[in-house]
Design an enzyme around this catalytic site. Structure first.
Site, PDB file in Angstrom:
ATOM      1  N   HIS A 286      28.028  13.559  51.101  1.00  0.00           N
ATOM      2  CA  HIS A 286      27.176  14.442  50.307  1.00  0.00           C
ATOM      3  C   HIS A 286      27.361  14.166  48.832  1.00  0.00           C
ATOM      4  O   HIS A 286      28.419  13.700  48.397  1.00  0.00           O
ATOM      5  CB  HIS A 286      27.436  15.918  50.619  1.00  0.00           C
TER       6      HIS A 286
ATOM      7  N   HIS B 144      26.921  15.970  44.997  1.00  0.00           N
ATOM      8  CA  HIS B 144      26.746  17.194  44.214  1.00  0.00           C
ATOM      9  C   HIS B 144      25.831  16.877  43.031  1.00  0.00           C
ATOM     10  O   HIS B 144      26.117  15.941  42.267  1.00  0.00           O
ATOM     11  CB  HIS B 144      28.077  17.677  43.652  1.00  0.00           C
TER      12      HIS B 144
ATOM     13  N   CYS C 190      26.276  18.987  59.401  1.00  0.00           N
ATOM     14  CA  CYS C 190      25.355  18.659  60.499  1.00  0.00           C
ATOM     15  C   CYS C 190      24.660  19.921  60.994  1.00  0.00           C
ATOM     16  O   CYS C 190      23.452  19.906  61.290  1.00  0.00           O
ATOM     17  CB  CYS C 190      26.105  17.999  61.646  1.00  0.00           C
TER      18      CYS C 190
HETATM   19  P1  5GP Z   1      33.399  18.689  48.680  1.00  0.00           P
HETATM   20  O1  5GP Z   1      34.544  19.591  48.291  1.00  0.00           O
HETATM   21  O2  5GP Z   1      33.589  18.183  50.095  1.00  0.00           O
HETATM   22  O3  5GP Z   1      33.101  17.609  47.706  1.00  0.00           O
HETATM   23  O4  5GP Z   1      32.111  19.598  48.663  1.00  0.00           O
HETATM   24  C1  5GP Z   1      31.822  20.522  49.654  1.00  0.00           C
HETATM   25  C2  5GP Z   1      30.985  21.592  49.026  1.00  0.00           C
HETATM   26  O5  5GP Z   1      30.358  22.303  50.070  1.00  0.00           O
HETATM   27  C3  5GP Z   1      31.780  22.622  48.204  1.00  0.00           C
HETATM   28  O6  5GP Z   1      31.286  22.631  46.870  1.00  0.00           O
HETATM   29  C4  5GP Z   1      31.513  23.947  48.921  1.00  0.00           C
HETATM   30  O7  5GP Z   1      31.345  25.030  48.036  1.00  0.00           O
HETATM   31  C5  5GP Z   1      30.256  23.655  49.713  1.00  0.00           C
HETATM   32  N1  5GP Z   1      30.130  24.382  50.972  1.00  0.00           N
HETATM   33  C6  5GP Z   1      31.078  24.497  51.934  1.00  0.00           C
HETATM   34  N2  5GP Z   1      30.589  25.206  52.975  1.00  0.00           N
HETATM   35  C7  5GP Z   1      29.306  25.535  52.649  1.00  0.00           C
HETATM   36  C8  5GP Z   1      28.282  26.276  53.330  1.00  0.00           C
HETATM   37  O8  5GP Z   1      28.435  26.767  54.439  1.00  0.00           O
HETATM   38  N3  5GP Z   1      27.092  26.403  52.680  1.00  0.00           N
HETATM   39  C9  5GP Z   1      26.876  25.866  51.446  1.00  0.00           C
HETATM   40  N4  5GP Z   1      25.656  26.071  50.901  1.00  0.00           N
HETATM   41  N5  5GP Z   1      27.816  25.172  50.773  1.00  0.00           N
HETATM   42  C10 5GP Z   1      29.018  25.004  51.374  1.00  0.00           C
HETATM   43 ZN    ZN Z   2      28.054  15.953  59.758  1.00  0.00          ZN
END
Ligand code: 5GP
Ligand code: ZN
Length: 114
Positions: free
Chosen positions: A100, A102, A7
């Site tokens: 989100h 990827h 957010c």
């Molecule tokens: P999840 O693990 O929840 O599927 O994906 C979260 C993703 O967010 C991870 O791949 C992580 O590297 C990325 N991420 C976490 N914090 C940040 C941030 O502050 N900036 C960016 N650009 N990516 C982030």
């Molecule tokens: Zn949020």
């Protein structure tokens, strides 16, 4: 949502390297890329913590996220080989509880599900 890192990124309160932005959706480069192309595509509003909370009421923005993925894949020259992943819940490796997707490309992806 308060204390949600995505957010804050969507609101511009935290920096990100943007790949695409419109009124509903933001796409930005993952800070720890798992592939040469690794972009996160998010609804700007905290409409769901993860895919388990997608409903008829909020799914329009999900479709928009996939439209953006297709557009970016074309622009980045990877339309012939990319993967869209969403992790739901800690057991699936989700670390940020803001829906989100990827977008991964630029390396051989066909042997793994990761
Ligand atoms: P999840 O693990 O929840 O599927 O994906 C979260 C993703 O967010 C991870 O791949 C992580 O590297 C990325 N991420 C976490 N914090 C940040 C941030 O502050 N900036 C960016 N650009 N990516 C982030
Ligand atoms: Zn949020």
């Amino acid at each position: 949502m308060k204390d949600c890192i995505f957010c804050k990124i969507a609101a511009g309160e935290l920096p990100s390297k943007k790949a695409y932005e419109d009124e509903q959706v933001l796409a930005f480069y993952d800070i720890h890329p798992q592939a040469p192309v690794h972009i996160l595509i998010i609804p700007k509003t905290h409409c769901a913590s993860g895919a388990a909370e997608i409903t008829p009421e909020n799914s329009a923005v999900v479709a928009r996220c996939f439209e953006v993925a297709a557009k970016l894949a074309g622009e980045l020259g990877v339309a012939g080989g990319f993967r869209i992943v969403t992790n739901n819940g800690a057991k699936a490796g989700q670390t940020v509880p803001h829906l989100h997707f990827h977008l991964l490309a630029g390396r051989d992806l066909h042997l793994t599900m990761g």
